[in-house]
Structures are given as structure tokens and as C-alpha cells.
Design a protein around this motif. Structure first.
Motif, mmCIF file in Angstrom:
data_model
loop_
_atom_site.group_PDB
_atom_site.id
_atom_site.type_symbol
_atom_site.label_atom_id
_atom_site.label_comp_id
_atom_site.label_asym_id
_atom_site.label_seq_id
_atom_site.Cartn_x
_atom_site.Cartn_y
_atom_site.Cartn_z
ATOM 1 N N ILE A 83 2.900 0.258 -4.915
ATOM 2 C CA ILE A 83 3.924 0.646 -6.223
ATOM 3 C C ILE A 83 3.248 0.006 -7.518
ATOM 4 O O ILE A 83 3.145 -1.377 -7.326
ATOM 5 C CB ILE A 83 5.542 0.143 -5.890
ATOM 6 N N GLN A 84 3.221 0.823 -8.400
ATOM 7 C CA GLN A 84 2.777 0.062 -9.519
ATOM 8 C C GLN A 84 3.767 0.267 -10.794
ATOM 9 O O GLN A 84 4.449 1.411 -11.061
ATOM 10 C CB GLN A 84 1.402 0.455 -10.183
ATOM 11 N N LYS A 85 4.173 -0.885 -11.651
ATOM 12 C CA LYS A 85 5.109 -0.667 -12.632
ATOM 13 C C LYS A 85 4.576 -1.444 -13.843
ATOM 14 O O LYS A 85 4.146 -2.503 -13.809
ATOM 15 C CB LYS A 85 6.450 -1.544 -12.234
ATOM 16 N N ILE A 127 2.692 -4.740 -12.728
ATOM 17 C CA ILE A 127 2.873 -5.627 -11.471
ATOM 18 C C ILE A 127 2.683 -4.511 -10.479
ATOM 19 O O ILE A 127 3.053 -3.374 -10.454
ATOM 20 C CB ILE A 127 4.448 -6.005 -11.242
ATOM 21 N N LYS A 128 1.850 -4.842 -9.512
ATOM 22 C CA LYS A 128 1.467 -3.849 -8.431
ATOM 23 C C LYS A 128 1.829 -4.446 -7.142
ATOM 24 O O LYS A 128 1.614 -5.805 -6.769
ATOM 25 C CB LYS A 128 -0.101 -3.704 -8.383
ATOM 26 N N PHE A 129 2.638 -3.812 -6.569
ATOM 27 C CA PHE A 129 3.097 -4.365 -4.918
ATOM 28 C C PHE A 129 2.394 -3.531 -3.931
ATOM 29 O O PHE A 129 1.887 -2.415 -3.885
ATOM 30 C CB PHE A 129 4.490 -4.210 -4.661
ATOM 31 N N LYS A 133 3.648 4.453 -10.687
ATOM 32 C CA LYS A 133 2.631 5.001 -9.848
ATOM 33 C C LYS A 133 2.978 4.661 -8.213
ATOM 34 O O LYS A 133 3.443 3.388 -7.954
ATOM 35 C CB LYS A 133 1.382 4.554 -10.198
ATOM 36 N N ILE A 134 3.104 5.569 -7.426
ATOM 37 C CA ILE A 134 3.250 5.160 -5.969
ATOM 38 C C ILE A 134 2.283 5.820 -5.218
ATOM 39 O O ILE A 134 1.632 7.080 -5.733
ATOM 40 C CB ILE A 134 4.673 5.425 -5.265
ATOM 41 N N GLU A 135 1.528 5.235 -4.114
ATOM 42 C CA GLU A 135 0.758 5.864 -3.285
ATOM 43 C C GLU A 135 0.970 5.155 -1.775
ATOM 44 O O GLU A 135 1.448 4.121 -1.658
ATOM 45 C CB GLU A 135 -0.677 5.204 -3.901
ATOM 46 N N PHE A 136 0.464 5.926 -1.010
ATOM 47 C CA PHE A 136 0.415 5.664 0.342
ATOM 48 C C PHE A 136 -0.878 5.633 1.001
ATOM 49 O O PHE A 136 -1.838 6.466 0.885
ATOM 50 C CB PHE A 136 1.276 6.884 1.214
ATOM 51 N N LYS A 137 -1.124 4.586 1.839
ATOM 52 C CA LYS A 137 -2.381 4.361 2.342
ATOM 53 C C LYS A 137 -2.125 3.843 3.724
ATOM 54 O O LYS A 137 -1.807 2.440 3.940
ATOM 55 C CB LYS A 137 -3.547 3.386 1.635
#
Length: 136
Positions: A123-125, A71-73, A113-117
Motif C-alpha cells: 500500500i502506498q499513500k 508512506i509505503k506499507f 496505489k495497492i499491489e499484491f505480490k
């Protein structure tokens, strides 16, 4: 399970628990419900407090894509964006008594995984299917 995706717009935090419950219901066959609930509470609270400066007229966009593997948020606030993000290590002695700074640390620990844009936290889980009780 096919691919499920949705976009929800929140104004303030009055409905965030209902939204999280809806998402948890959609992933009920996976083990990661607790992690996802906690990550979303922290991410939405951060978006409201820090991104939107607690203004209930500013939207928070919560988008997600769910499939059988992950799941990707995307949590997008109305702020100016993330600049030079340094996620503090909340378990260091000097940080133990701080009133804040644990949200991103928790998310980082639980997410794959977390990423800032700009003003979007991604957020990926990865998901693990629950074992059928008959298999135990």
C-alpha cells in the motif's frame, strides 16, 4: 524529516492498535492519519483472518518506509498468497448487506496505489503536510 522505516512482527491482533498508534504518531504532521489508520486496521485484519486463518502462532509482518512525501506499507501474512484478486465494489446494491468484502475496497479507495505480490499486500499513500494554524 529523513527516511524512517521499520519492520514489526505481529502474532494475532492483540497489539495491532498499539502498532498503528505508533505509526500514526510518526506521521503526526500529515493530514492522512485517518486514512492510514483505517487502511492498516483493514489490512492487518485481513492478513490475520484470511491469510493466517486466525492462527495466533503465524506471524504477520508489517514493514513501512516513511519520508516527507509518502508512506509505503508491506503487510505479509503466512498464507498461500493472493490469487485472482477481484476487489468487489462494496457500494453496489447486491454487495451492501454482505458481511465481508469491504476491507480491500476501502484500502483501494484510500490508497494511492495497492499491489499484491504473493502473500504481500503493498500500500502506498502520498502525504500532505498539515497547515500551520498561524498560516490559516
Amino acid at each position: 524529516m529523513g527516511i524512517k522505516k521499520d519492520e514489526i512482527i505481529l502474532y494475532g491482533l492483540d497489539e495491532h492498535k498499539d502498532v498503528i498508534d505508533k505509526i500514526i504518531t510518526e506521521i503526526e504532521n500529515f493530514e492522512e492519519s485517518f486514512d492510514i489508520r483505517l487502511m492498516l486496521i483493514e489490512a492487518l485484519t485481513n492478513a490475520f483472518k484470511h491469510g493466517n486463518k486466525c492462527c495466533v502462532e503465524r506471524p504477520i509482518y508489517l514493514r513501512y518506509v516513511l519520508n516527507e512525501k509518502n508512506i509505503k506499507f508491506e503487510i505479509e501474512d503466512s498464507g498461500t498468497g493472493f490469487k485472482n484478486i477481484n476487489i468487489p465494489d462494496a457500494i453496489y446494491d447486491e454487495n451492501l448487506l454482505n458481511d465481508s468484502g469491504r476491507g480491500l475496497f476501502l484500502i483501494k479507495c484510500m490508497a494511492d496505489k495497492i499491489e499484491f505480490k504473493n502473500n504481500i499486500l503493498i500500500i502506498q499513500k502520498y502525504l500532505t503536510a498539515k497547515k500551520n494554524k498561524a498560516q490559516n
